[in-house]
Design an enzyme around this catalytic site. Structure first.
Site, mmCIF file in Angstrom:
data_model
loop_
_atom_site.group_PDB
_atom_site.id
_atom_site.type_symbol
_atom_site.label_atom_id
_atom_site.label_comp_id
_atom_site.label_asym_id
_atom_site.label_seq_id
_atom_site.Cartn_x
_atom_site.Cartn_y
_atom_site.Cartn_z
ATOM 1 N N LYS B 116 29.537 -44.905 -25.003
ATOM 2 C CA LYS B 116 28.407 -45.120 -26.061
ATOM 3 C C LYS B 116 28.787 -46.417 -26.635
ATOM 4 C CE LYS B 116 27.033 -40.883 -25.479
ATOM 5 N NZ LYS B 116 26.398 -40.956 -23.971
ATOM 6 N N GLU B 200 28.813 -45.061 -36.833
ATOM 7 C CA GLU B 200 27.763 -45.967 -37.079
ATOM 8 C C GLU B 200 27.038 -45.459 -38.376
ATOM 9 O OE1 GLU B 200 25.615 -45.713 -33.316
ATOM 10 O OE2 GLU B 200 24.286 -44.118 -34.235
ATOM 11 N N HIS B 235 22.092 -31.304 -35.097
ATOM 12 C CA HIS B 235 21.888 -32.421 -34.221
ATOM 13 C C HIS B 235 21.552 -32.078 -32.962
ATOM 14 C CE1 HIS B 235 23.760 -34.464 -37.743
ATOM 15 N NE2 HIS B 235 24.848 -33.841 -37.663
ATOM 16 N N ARG B 292 21.391 -37.748 -17.301
ATOM 17 C CA ARG B 292 21.376 -36.482 -16.555
ATOM 18 C C ARG B 292 19.894 -36.090 -16.674
ATOM 19 N NH1 ARG B 292 23.345 -35.650 -22.004
ATOM 20 N NH2 ARG B 292 21.747 -34.711 -23.143
#
Lengths: 165, 501
Positions: B116, B200, B235, B292
């Site tokens: 990421k 982040e 999430h 994916r």
């Protein structure tokens, strides 16, 4: 016929009486229903109540009855045996912690003789990739650790026991 | 085209891939762990091979074993599904080394987008906006602390190799940071086999909008529009829909082009999803590429008519995409609801166990992608997803109504599940209005928890069933009492047997 059904922490006394083709159902002496056209087939029962016909799927397993209605599933326990327990917060169970779900004991961050404060993490159990932290119900001293990290554990087995002053 | 494919997964996605293979005339090899020896997905395979014990590390994450089994079976390619090894670059490389085709992106692109942190740098370079945060990995707690201070709390800790919300933690202050990073690492390690996490800025009340992209080895690229995935718990998406209510044609075209640019910059091949966060002012930020087939892929299939899993296989086999960007369009509206073995009334705690009764919804525009059957055991070792209900209708409101009724007629008894909870979301005014964001579930919790208004009807039903059970119990108890009364000397003598030999 009179008996008791438990739904989570609520207990209902119910009676069922049959008279000709009509059934009378009384719940907690206050809710009274008159039901007709009762049919039971495999895993579905049908009955008529106030001009409406209900078709309700059910399942049975030992001392439990499962009923599906409106997208929800209701799990009733027969007689006074307690419910699935998943509901019951771990904190209520006195001087030990146990997992409300079966899973893998990932971590026991305490050792025998440790002094722990209420709310301290005593064990971490993982099931279906979710980690659940089990916290001390009150201040105490770690008296017994019944499993080791990496063990598969069942629901409601005490994992860590405390001596509470 | 391949002659035989090994499907390195379980549950509904293994079934989905097997269906695509069948339609292409490709033979399938299924795999299973010890606990999965009678799992549903194996019913759809031409062959099935045991790959190890029940813990995922021993079976579905066991790279060596899976490659070995593939070679022995004569399969030319592996479809990894989602989760498990789907986004594991080491696995993709192991496939390449073994001369087996990995049905997914090339290992280099997979490594890039799987990281990421590195993908943020790549995306920033092509001018697509990213969320402020770490641009390198570290074990140093102090760097986490400094970055959190720099971008300001709240921040979000994410697994570098993550996806599906696993290993993710929102952190509100310095005190929580260290334990959240540790928890994120543990979860990431268990879900992805790697414990690196990064941090982040946390964008508050965003919408989560992602674009489906296909790119072949010849460099043809096409996007298949967006999926709105803002209804999330922990999430993790539980409801997705397309088209998104938040986009107009102009923004849709702009984000679609940005998504294609990201895929091209990563030299990515096969099906991929570019995830964006959309803030309250309709600014979008690149989040990550999901390398994916996604859990929510069916809604794209429903509105575009494009079979994504078939395209994955075709692209992996070296075929060209014949779809043209100006020829694909969105027709009607689709919604997916994910059915999980979990208890919404108890913090979504997983609920493994035996499924005693199963009745699936059906009817016009209803599709159920399932991984369970009546009588099966839902094991505690794997993800709690059981199945997905997907509906299509001409309009959004018809689609919501269709989903609500489909859920009402979906019966799973024996384990706790979220069907009633999902239905209540469909019936919520705020969802119907379409103006929601990723905090929808938290903010509307009160409306979504079962009020048990129907307990009266459920009690009547239970009373009938329980009374019959009691009759049987009483009869048995009666028989026992009778027996005790009439005890014979034979019984008192204890165990005896008839002379045989």
């Amino acid at each position: 016929m009179e008996f008791k059904l438990q739904y989570f922490d609520k207990q209902y006394s119910v009676t069922l009486e049959k008279k000709d083709d009509l059934y009378g159902v009384v719940i907690n002496d206050e809710m009274k229903y008159q039901v007709s056209d009762f049919v039971r087939q495999q895993n579905i029962i049908s009955f008529r109540l106030n001009e409406t016909i209900y078709n309700i799927y059910f399942a049975e397993d030992r001392d439990k009855v499962y009923v599906a209605f409106g997208g929800d599933s209701f799990i009733f326990d027969l007689e006074k045996r307690t419910t699935a327990g998943a509901r019951r917060p771990v904190e209520e169970r006195g001087n030990s912690v146990s997992s409300p779900m079966p899973g893998l004991l990932v971590k026991v961050p305490v050792s025998l003789g440790d002094k722990v404060a209420a709310g301290a993490t005593l064990a971490i159990v993982e099931a279906m990739k979710m980690q659940n932290e089990l916290r001390a119900p009150s201040d105490g001293i770690v008296k017994k650790i019944n499993f080791k990290e990496g063990d598969q554990i069942d629901a409601f087995q005490p994992i860590v026991e405390l001596d509470i002053e | 085209m391949f002659k035989k494919i090994l499907i390195a997964n379980r549950g509904e996605i293994a079934v989905r891939v097997a269906r695509a293979c069948r339609e292409l005339g490709v033979a399938t090899v299924g795999v299973y762990s010890t606990t999965d020896k009678s799992a549903y997905h194996l019913r759809f395979m031409d062959d099935a091979v045991w790959i190890g014990d029940s813990p995922p590390q021993a079976s579905y994450l066991n790279i060596e074993k899976i490659i070995d089994v593939t070679k022995k079976s004569g399969a030319e390619a592996i479809h990894p599904g989602y989760g498990f090894l789907a986004e594991n670059a080491q696995f993709a490389r192991a496939c390449e080394d073994a001369g087996v085709v990995f049905i997914g992106p090339n290992s280099k692109a997979l490594a890039l987008v799987g990281d990421k942190v590195a993908s943020r740098t790549t995306v920033k370079a092509i001018g697509v906006p990213i969320i402020p945060g770490m641009e390198g990995l570290t074990e140093e707690m102090s760097i986490f602390k400094n970055m959190a201070k720099e971008v300001g709390y709240p921040v979000i800790v994410k697994a570098s190799l993550g996806g599906g919300g696993k290993g993710m933690r929102i952190v509100y202050n310095d005190e929580e940071l260290e334990s959240c990073v540790a928890a994120g690492r543990r979860e990431a390690k268990s879900a992805f086999g790697d414990d690196s996490v990064y941090l982040e800025k946390y964008v508050d009340r965003p919408r989560h909008v992602e674009f489906q992209v296909l790119r072949d080895h010849q460099g043809n690229v096409v996007h298949l529009f967006e999926r709105e995935c803002s209804i999330q718990r922990r999430h993790q998406k539980i409801i997705e829909e397309t088209p998104s209510q938040a986009l107009d044609d102009k923004l849709r075209a702009k984000m679609g082009e940005a998504a294609k640019k990201v895929i091209e910059a990563a030299d990515y091949t096969n099906a991929g999803t570019v995830e964006f966060l959309l803030d309250e002012n309709k600014n979008f930020y690149f989040l990550e590429v999901n390398a994916r087939v996604q859990v929510e892929h069916p809604i794209t299939e429903m509105v575009t008519g494009v079979d994504l899993v078939r395209h994955q296989i075709m692209i992996a086999a070296g075929e060209r995409i014949t779809l043209k960007q100006d020829e694909v369009s969105q027709h009607g509206h689709a919604i997916e609801s994910r059915i999980y073995a979990e208890d919404p009334e108890n913090n979504f705690l997983p609920s493994p166990g035996k499924i005693l009764t199963l009745v699936e919804p059906s009817g016009p525009g209803i599709r159920v992608d399932s991984g369970i059957y009546q009588g099966c055991d839902v094991p505690p070792q794997y993800d709690p997803i059981l199945s997905k209900v997907i509906v299509w209708a001409e309009t959004r409101s018809m689609s919501i109504s269709r989903m609500s009724h489909a859920l009402q007629h979906y019966i799973i008894l024996g384990i706790r599940n979220n069907i009633g909870f999902l239905k209540r979301i469909m019936d919520t005014q705020k969802f119907i209005e379409g103006n929601y964001h990723t905090h929808f579930l938290d903010e509307n919790e009160a409306d979504l928890i079962s009020k048990h208004d129907d307990i009266g009807i459920a009690l009547i039903a239970a009373t009938f069933i329980a009374s019959e059970k009691k009759r049987v119990y009483d009869a048995r108890a009666g028989t026992r009492a009778e027996l005790q009364k009439s005890m014979t000397p034979w019984r008192e003598l204890g165990h005896w047997e008839i002379c045989g030999h």
